[in-house]
Design a protein around this motif. Structure first.
Motif, mmCIF file in Angstrom:
data_model
loop_
_atom_site.group_PDB
_atom_site.id
_atom_site.type_symbol
_atom_site.label_atom_id
_atom_site.label_comp_id
_atom_site.label_asym_id
_atom_site.label_seq_id
_atom_site.Cartn_x
_atom_site.Cartn_y
_atom_site.Cartn_z
ATOM 1 N N UNK A 1 -16.503 -47.009 37.155
ATOM 2 C CA UNK A 1 -17.948 -47.107 37.279
ATOM 3 C C UNK A 1 -18.465 -46.418 38.542
ATOM 4 N N UNK A 2 -17.679 -46.509 39.607
ATOM 5 C CA UNK A 2 -18.062 -45.972 40.908
ATOM 6 C C UNK A 2 -16.942 -45.087 41.468
ATOM 7 N N UNK A 3 -16.747 -43.908 40.891
ATOM 8 C CA UNK A 3 -15.694 -43.024 41.371
ATOM 9 C C UNK A 3 -15.924 -42.618 42.825
ATOM 10 N N UNK A 4 -14.829 -42.552 43.569
ATOM 11 C CA UNK A 4 -14.904 -42.166 44.972
ATOM 12 C C UNK A 4 -15.093 -40.658 45.068
ATOM 13 N N UNK A 5 -16.143 -40.231 45.732
ATOM 14 C CA UNK A 5 -16.431 -38.781 45.852
ATOM 15 C C UNK A 5 -16.302 -38.346 47.294
#
Length: 468
Positions: A464-468
């Motif tokens: 849901x909240x991929x690390x970028x």
């Protein structure tokens, strides 16, 4: 002709979905002296066997709607002495399948003046998944039949027999008058709602219970939408059910418990809650509703009185103190996420960039989920099992609410939104909720369940909240 007792032996060599089962010999079906047939000259033993032994597939109905359960029974008929075993179990495509218990006692049927011994070899409930002809699988039975020749010399003949194809005509549900929120439930149901107590201080937990009972297909029953009054706050629901699968259609109930609080004292009314289903017997959609639920919340209990109540509580209730830890973890998690979101939004408003920069920034996500990931890391350090389970469920809900910008939406609504984007991940979320609820309210928590839930929850949140 020599008189013999009628003995039918079926060895279950193939189980459901092809899984081998331990061979089981059936008891003697009859002991009143069936005679071994004699093969006359120029007579074909196969003709005799096919007239005397056959398999039938019998459906409770030959026409059904998509999603409407149909019971199918496979039976072996015989009026001569034989030894039989299952060669192939029926397979099923285009429908969901569940086995239905059946009696192992044999039956007797008179067919055109001939007595047949009938044994049920499989009974299933199928639910068609798409319209069109649904061809049910065939059961194949190997039979060894002893015969006497005309000179009284014995002989054996073997023959594999399968049931004739059985086809169910599956119809699509009518579009006319179909409710917008129809979930595919077919049967006949009623719905009721009540609050556990009517003497609750404002700010204290109350529980709204919604129960749907009746007969039909229970798998599609989910918590109906609730129009919560202003000045209330509700939390993650739990569900329970009691269904008798031996009945056709299945009968029972499914109940939902939704904790909530009133934020101020005074009367409160929860509007009627509605549930719709398709009545196949009447060929129409129906909607049932609860009565409005009314309650009066008393003056909030002050903190001093609350603490005195806890201190004076009997020591025998100490086994429930894990609830305090669970509530504390939940409150801290919600406050942590909420405060971070508010602070970040406030900071964004205070530091408005120049017009060109603002236009570029508008294309970027407003939040990057850092606070959610931080809360996930904090959850990993929780050692109390029940506090962990409660915290995991609430963190998953907060993650979904934030992902879809639905601050107060129930988990079920968020799951429906996720279903449109990623059905596989929505299924994983439902699995996590089920595992949390099942173990949270169970006397014994399954070994290793915390590790499994944390691993699956991490996979969901990081997707849901991929690390970028």
């Amino acid at each position: 002709m020599n008189s013999r007792p009628f003995i039918l032996m079926i060895f279950l060599c193939m189980g459901f979905y092809g899984v081998a089962q331990t061979p089981a010999q059936l008891p003697s079906l009859f002991n009143d002296g069936y005679q071994t047939p004699t093969v006359e000259k120029n007579e074909n033993p196969e003709v005799i066997i096919r007239k005397s032994i056959f398999v039938k597939a019998i459906a409770s109905k030959t026409s059904a709607y998509v999603g409407e359960p149909v019971v199918v029974t496979y039976k072996l008929y015989s009026c001569i002495y034989c030894r039989s075993r299952i060669n192939r179990q029926p397979s099923f495509d285009g429908c969901s399948v569940s086995d239905v218990p059946y009696s192992s006692d044999p039956e007797i049927e008179d067919i055109n003046g001939k007595i047949f011994h009938v044994y049920t070899i499989r009974k299933v409930q199928v639910v068609p998944l798409e319209e069109g002809p649904l061809q049910l699988g065939q059961a194949a039975i190997d039979n060894i039949v002893p015969f006497n020749n005309t000179d009284n010399t014995p002989d054996n003949y073997s023959l594999t027999i399968a049931n004739d194809p059985l086809i169910i005509d599956v119809k699509a549900l009518p579009e006319q008058d179909k409710p917008a929120d129809f979930s595919g439930v077919i049967g006949s149901f009623s719905i009721a709602a009540a609050i556990d107590s009517n003497d609750i201080p404002a700010g204290e937990n109350a529980v709204l219970r919604i129960t749907i009972k009746g007969s039909g297909n229970f798998t599609g029953i989910h918590l109906p939408g609730i129009s919560w009054p202003a000045q209330t706050e509700h939390f993650e629901p739990t569900d329970s059910q009691q269904i008798n699968e031996n009945d056709y259609p299945a009968t029972g109930y499914k109940s939902f418990a939704i904790p909530f609080i009133a934020l101020k004292e005074g009367p409160l009314t929860i509007p009627p809650v509605s549930f719709n289903y398709f009545d196949a017997a009447a060929n129409t959609y129906k909607t049932v509703s609860t009565d409005a639920v009314r309650a009066t919340f008393s003056k909030p209990v002050n903190n001093k009185a609350r603490l005195e109540s806890i201190v004076q509580e009997d020591v025998s209730n100490s086994k429930y103190l894990w609830i305090i830890g669970a509530i504390a973890l939940t409150v801290l998690t919600v406050l942590f996420v909420s405060n971070n979101l508010k602070n970040k939004k406030q900071k964004t408003r205070e530091q408005q960039p120049a017009a060109p920069v603002a236009a570029a920034a508008a294309k970027l996500p407003e939040e990057n989920g850092v606070e959610i990931l931080s809360a996930l890391n904090s959850l990993g350090a929780v050692t109390d099992d029940r506090s962990f389970l409660s915290g995991a469920s609430h963190l998953l809900t907060a993650s979904l609410q934030k992902r879809f910008n639905k601050e107060h939406a129930p988990a079920a609504e968020c799951i429906m939104l996720l279903q449109h984007e990623d059905a596989e991940m929505a299924a994983l979320c439902n699995k996590i909720y089920a595992a949390c609820n099942r173990n949270l309210y169970s006397p014994d928590i399954a070994e290793g369940v915390k590790e499994d839930i944390y691993f699956e929850l991490s996979a969901v949140i990081k997707k849901l909240y991929p690390i970028t």
